[in-house]
Design an enzyme around this catalytic site. Structure first.
Site, PDB file in Angstrom:
ATOM      1  N   GLY A 190     -25.309  18.685   7.698  1.00  0.00           N
ATOM      2  CA  GLY A 190     -23.729  18.520   8.057  1.00  0.00           C
ATOM      3  C   GLY A 190     -22.908  18.990   6.960  1.00  0.00           C
ATOM      4  CG  ASN A 191     -19.293  20.432   7.629  1.00  0.00           C
ATOM      5  OD1 ASN A 191     -18.116  19.695   7.287  1.00  0.00           O
ATOM      6  ND2 ASN A 191     -19.554  21.121   8.446  1.00  0.00           N
ATOM      7  NE  ARG A 192     -19.478  17.387  -0.629  1.00  0.00           N
ATOM      8  CZ  ARG A 192     -20.054  16.586  -1.172  1.00  0.00           C
ATOM      9  NH1 ARG A 192     -19.642  15.216  -0.948  1.00  0.00           N
ATOM     10  NH2 ARG A 192     -21.086  16.551  -1.690  1.00  0.00           N
TER      11      ARG A 192
END
Ligand code: CTP
Ligand code: CA
Length: 225
Positions: free
Chosen positions: A33-35
């Site tokens: 995923g990412n932030r």
């Protein structure tokens, strides 16, 4: 008492927004995923709806309330986001791509939880995801296109390259890290078009989204003349 809203600057205009991160599953319990928090894209959808637009929001996996009057489609992976955005893009007047789409996904999703093997490392094989914004740009009747570029260095130069490469009408560039951008309440944006740039200084994402929608509307109207 029924509330009557004054007609907004986007009354009757169909706006498509992508927002949030994507999650690329590795196995039943793990993902890449990412932030991205989704807040900038949700704020853009809200600001557009308040201006009378018919808004479709294709949202990655975030726990944010749906802005009033917005049609929301939830997705998880980049491939799902790609499918839903392409289905809606042909009938959109404006597409704001605020999602932080994962560039890569695992070649295969393991059916069972991957077990640790021996004492060494492990290699995950990845394949590239479709570039949603670039594919919308290639449509025969394409909407007015606004991209986002979150960068940690040379923000404006990288954003200008993306504006040209993806043939966008505008790009909103922001520096991420240091309390701005991803996961933060506040943001600052530089809006770049072929003929110039404008800096929108640090403000809440809701305030920035209102300014952004004003600028987008002005240029969208000019492009239709
Ligand atoms: N974007 C997209 N689909 C992708 C990747 C990006 O629609 N698969 C959109 C994003 O929503 C954003 C813009 O393209 O509006 C720029 O995304 P960014 O990640 O900054 O650019 P990339 O082209 O992926 O380049 P890189 O990550 O290598 O900087
Ligand atoms: Ca990327």
């Amino acid at each position: 008492l029924a509330r009557h809203r004054a007609p907004g600057i986007l009354t009757g205009v169909r706006v498509l927004v992508s927002a949030g991160p994507t999650f690329e599953d590795i196995d039943p319990v793990r993902f890449l995923g990412n932030r991205s928090s989704g807040r900038m894209g949700f704020a853009v959808a809200e600001a557009a709806a308040r201006q009378g637009a018919q808004v479709t929001l294709v949202a990655g996996p975030v726990h944010l309330p749906t802005p009033a009057g917005v049609r929301r489609i939830n997705v998880r992976s980049a491939c799902e986001m790609h499918r839903e955005v392409m289905a809606a893009a042909a009938s959109a007047d404006i597409f704001v791509a605020a999602a932080a789409v994962g560039d890569y996904r695992p070649v295969a999703v393991a059916e069972h939880k991957i077990k640790k093997q021996g004492d060494g490392g492990m290699t995950l094989c990845l394949t590239q995801n479709p570039d949603i914004l670039a594919e919308v740009a290639a449509l025969p009747r394409r909407p007015f296109l606004v991209g986002f570029a979150a960068e940690t260095q040379d923000v404006e130069a990288h954003a200008r390259l993306k504006l040209e490469k993806k043939r966008l009408d505008m790009i909103a560039a922001n520096r991420v890290g240091g309390g701005l951008g991803f996961e933060a309440d506040d943001n600052a944006l530089t809006l770049i078009a072929a003929d110039g740039a404008e800096h929108l200084p640090t403000a809440s994402k809701r305030e920035l989204a209102r300014s952004l929608i004003e600028r987008i509307t002005a240029r969208f109207n000019a492009s239709r003349r």
